[in-house]
Motif scaffolding. Sequence first.
Motif, PDB file in Angstrom:
ATOM      1  N   ASN A  72       0.856  -1.177   0.000  1.00  0.00           N
ATOM      2  CA  ASN A  72       0.000   0.000   0.000  1.00  0.00           C
ATOM      3  C   ASN A  72       0.898   1.235   0.000  1.00  0.00           C
ATOM      4  O   ASN A  72       2.054   1.160  -0.419  1.00  0.00           O
ATOM      5  N   SER A  73       0.381   2.353   0.459  1.00  0.00           N
ATOM      6  CA  SER A  73       1.173   3.586   0.518  1.00  0.00           C
ATOM      7  C   SER A  73       1.065   4.236   1.896  1.00  0.00           C
ATOM      8  O   SER A  73       1.019   5.455   2.025  1.00  0.00           O
ATOM      9  N   VAL A  74       1.045   3.407   2.911  1.00  0.00           N
ATOM     10  CA  VAL A  74       0.945   3.891   4.288  1.00  0.00           C
ATOM     11  C   VAL A  74       2.264   4.541   4.696  1.00  0.00           C
ATOM     12  O   VAL A  74       3.336   3.983   4.466  1.00  0.00           O
ATOM     13  N   LEU A  96       1.583  -7.716  12.496  1.00  0.00           N
ATOM     14  CA  LEU A  96       1.445  -6.527  11.661  1.00  0.00           C
ATOM     15  C   LEU A  96       2.297  -6.696  10.413  1.00  0.00           C
ATOM     16  O   LEU A  96       3.516  -6.803  10.489  1.00  0.00           O
ATOM     17  N   TYR A  97       1.646  -6.727   9.244  1.00  0.00           N
ATOM     18  CA  TYR A  97       2.329  -6.923   7.971  1.00  0.00           C
ATOM     19  C   TYR A  97       2.284  -5.632   7.165  1.00  0.00           C
ATOM     20  O   TYR A  97       1.218  -5.176   6.751  1.00  0.00           O
ATOM     21  N   LEU A  98       3.473  -5.050   6.929  1.00  0.00           N
ATOM     22  CA  LEU A  98       3.574  -3.724   6.312  1.00  0.00           C
ATOM     23  C   LEU A  98       4.536  -3.706   5.131  1.00  0.00           C
ATOM     24  O   LEU A  98       4.984  -2.628   4.713  1.00  0.00           O
ATOM     25  N   ARG A  99       4.883  -4.853   4.608  1.00  0.00           N
ATOM     26  CA  ARG A  99       5.852  -4.902   3.514  1.00  0.00           C
ATOM     27  C   ARG A  99       5.406  -4.038   2.338  1.00  0.00           C
ATOM     28  O   ARG A  99       4.254  -4.031   1.949  1.00  0.00           O
ATOM     29  N   GLY A 100       6.357  -3.300   1.768  1.00  0.00           N
ATOM     30  CA  GLY A 100       6.073  -2.549   0.555  1.00  0.00           C
ATOM     31  C   GLY A 100       5.165  -1.352   0.744  1.00  0.00           C
ATOM     32  O   GLY A 100       4.243  -1.146  -0.037  1.00  0.00           O
ATOM     33  N   ASN A 101       5.430  -0.541   1.774  1.00  0.00           N
ATOM     34  CA  ASN A 101       4.672   0.694   1.970  1.00  0.00           C
ATOM     35  C   ASN A 101       5.606   1.899   1.854  1.00  0.00           C
ATOM     36  O   ASN A 101       6.638   1.814   1.188  1.00  0.00           O
ATOM     37  N   TRP A 128       6.372  -7.395   9.790  1.00  0.00           N
ATOM     38  CA  TRP A 128       6.982  -7.494   8.454  1.00  0.00           C
ATOM     39  C   TRP A 128       7.047  -6.078   7.898  1.00  0.00           C
ATOM     40  O   TRP A 128       6.052  -5.490   7.529  1.00  0.00           O
ATOM     41  N   LEU A 129       8.264  -5.535   7.846  1.00  0.00           N
ATOM     42  CA  LEU A 129       8.472  -4.138   7.480  1.00  0.00           C
ATOM     43  C   LEU A 129       9.364  -3.975   6.257  1.00  0.00           C
ATOM     44  O   LEU A 129       9.628  -2.857   5.808  1.00  0.00           O
ATOM     45  N   ALA A 130       9.839  -5.077   5.706  1.00  0.00           N
ATOM     46  CA  ALA A 130      10.765  -5.022   4.568  1.00  0.00           C
ATOM     47  C   ALA A 130      10.176  -4.244   3.391  1.00  0.00           C
ATOM     48  O   ALA A 130       8.966  -4.067   3.282  1.00  0.00           O
ATOM     49  N   GLU A 131      11.069  -3.751   2.526  1.00  0.00           N
ATOM     50  CA  GLU A 131      10.689  -3.021   1.312  1.00  0.00           C
ATOM     51  C   GLU A 131       9.994  -1.698   1.611  1.00  0.00           C
ATOM     52  O   GLU A 131       9.115  -1.258   0.878  1.00  0.00           O
ATOM     53  N   ASN A 132      10.398  -1.073   2.700  1.00  0.00           N
ATOM     54  CA  ASN A 132       9.984   0.289   3.018  1.00  0.00           C
ATOM     55  C   ASN A 132      11.226   1.177   2.979  1.00  0.00           C
ATOM     56  O   ASN A 132      12.342   0.706   3.238  1.00  0.00           O
ATOM     57  N   PRO A 133      11.083   2.469   2.680  1.00  0.00           N
ATOM     58  CA  PRO A 133      12.240   3.361   2.639  1.00  0.00           C
ATOM     59  C   PRO A 133      13.043   3.374   3.938  1.00  0.00           C
ATOM     60  O   PRO A 133      14.258   3.554   3.921  1.00  0.00           O
ATOM     61  N   CYS A 134      12.367   3.154   5.063  1.00  0.00           N
ATOM     62  CA  CYS A 134      13.041   3.203   6.355  1.00  0.00           C
ATOM     63  C   CYS A 134      14.061   2.089   6.548  1.00  0.00           C
ATOM     64  O   CYS A 134      14.894   2.156   7.457  1.00  0.00           O
ATOM     65  N   ALA A 194      10.410   6.282  -2.712  1.00  0.00           N
ATOM     66  CA  ALA A 194       9.322   5.396  -2.284  1.00  0.00           C
ATOM     67  C   ALA A 194       8.071   5.559  -3.110  1.00  0.00           C
ATOM     68  O   ALA A 194       7.049   4.959  -2.823  1.00  0.00           O
ATOM     69  N   THR A 195       8.129   6.378  -4.152  1.00  0.00           N
ATOM     70  CA  THR A 195       6.912   6.654  -4.888  1.00  0.00           C
ATOM     71  C   THR A 195       6.683   5.724  -6.066  1.00  0.00           C
ATOM     72  O   THR A 195       5.569   5.655  -6.583  1.00  0.00           O
ATOM     73  N   ALA A 196       7.727   5.031  -6.492  1.00  0.00           N
ATOM     74  CA  ALA A 196       7.590   4.199  -7.679  1.00  0.00           C
ATOM     75  C   ALA A 196       7.162   2.791  -7.307  1.00  0.00           C
ATOM     76  O   ALA A 196       7.818   2.122  -6.541  1.00  0.00           O
ATOM     77  N   GLU A 197       6.028   2.357  -7.825  1.00  0.00           N
ATOM     78  CA  GLU A 197       5.562   0.990  -7.638  1.00  0.00           C
ATOM     79  C   GLU A 197       5.324   0.378  -9.007  1.00  0.00           C
ATOM     80  O   GLU A 197       4.432   0.778  -9.732  1.00  0.00           O
ATOM     81  N   THR A 198       6.149  -0.585  -9.345  1.00  0.00           N
ATOM     82  CA  THR A 198       6.038  -1.229 -10.640  1.00  0.00           C
ATOM     83  C   THR A 198       5.100  -2.415 -10.551  1.00  0.00           C
ATOM     84  O   THR A 198       4.726  -2.868  -9.473  1.00  0.00           O
ATOM     85  N   GLN A 199       4.739  -2.911 -11.697  1.00  0.00           N
ATOM     86  CA  GLN A 199       3.862  -4.082 -11.715  1.00  0.00           C
ATOM     87  C   GLN A 199       4.529  -5.253 -11.016  1.00  0.00           C
ATOM     88  O   GLN A 199       3.889  -6.045 -10.339  1.00  0.00           O
ATOM     89  N   GLY A 200       5.848  -5.349 -11.173  1.00  0.00           N
ATOM     90  CA  GLY A 200       6.569  -6.429 -10.522  1.00  0.00           C
ATOM     91  C   GLY A 200       6.446  -6.379  -9.019  1.00  0.00           C
ATOM     92  O   GLY A 200       6.329  -7.397  -8.354  1.00  0.00           O
ATOM     93  N   GLU A 201       6.463  -5.157  -8.440  1.00  0.00           N
ATOM     94  CA  GLU A 201       6.339  -5.014  -7.005  1.00  0.00           C
ATOM     95  C   GLU A 201       4.945  -5.419  -6.543  1.00  0.00           C
ATOM     96  O   GLU A 201       4.774  -6.018  -5.492  1.00  0.00           O
ATOM     97  N   LEU A 202       3.929  -5.071  -7.325  1.00  0.00           N
ATOM     98  CA  LEU A 202       2.565  -5.411  -6.957  1.00  0.00           C
ATOM     99  C   LEU A 202       2.343  -6.914  -6.990  1.00  0.00           C
ATOM    100  O   LEU A 202       1.527  -7.455  -6.249  1.00  0.00           O
TER     101      LEU A 202
END
Length: 255
Positions: free
Chosen positions: A50-52, A67-72, A93-99, A165-173
């Motif tokens: 998501n984009s949280v 709490l699952y937050l991967r890819g935000n 799960w926090l992986a794939e976040n800018p932080c 953190a703004t780019a989300e490709t189809q591969g990421e989805l």
Amino acid sequence: MKLTRKMVLSRAKASELRGVRKLNCWGSRLTDISICREMPSLEVITLSVNSVSTLEPMSRCRQLSELYLRGNRICSLAELLYLKDLPRLRVLWLAENPCCGPDPHLYRMTVLRVLPHLHTLDNQTVTEEELSRALMEGEDIMAPGREGTGNGQPELSYTQSTVNATAETQGELLSFGEEEASSVQGQLCLKPPGRDQFPSFSQREAVNSHKNRNNVLAAILLLLQDLDTEELEAVHQTVVSRLQTLHKQELQDME
């Protein structure tokens, strides 16, 4: 997009927010989860892909255990301070976040320093040795309201300004997380597709293809849980039609 009361009750199959215990909002383009403040009984929530950008609403969920937050778009590990007082939180799960920053070890040590009660972080079991090392090797996080924070928001003693953190490709989805995939396949008693179901690639390509297909399958199965009778009937007709087409192709190949 804002997570609304209607969305929550529909997905959780609940009649009121206070009774929601499990919620799956994977890949819903969410930016605002403020309604989570009204779900004190929440135990498990999936917000992956998501984009949280803030975890403040989760601070009210005192029963939260997973709490699952991967890819935000969590840009600072200081957001973890909002989770610090959740007594039952054991899985994060926090992986794939800018932080997460450029240093995986520093990232993990910092998270465990802030949240030493975790049992699992990013699908990896937390060890006693890691917890001991985190006290020395993890970064110190400034609490909200300390000098220099300006707006009263928590800050981290290091930042990574180069992460986009703004780019989300189809591969990421389509990179569906193992936490969702394993959960769905377990509930439906499914086995991962065998290697012989895929074309002959190099070993690395075959592994990637295998993983992507598993991810897509799990994503589809999760979405099915939110469909009503009419929508499921439409899916059923499509599946039957597809199976008939594949069966005809197999018969032609055998001739």
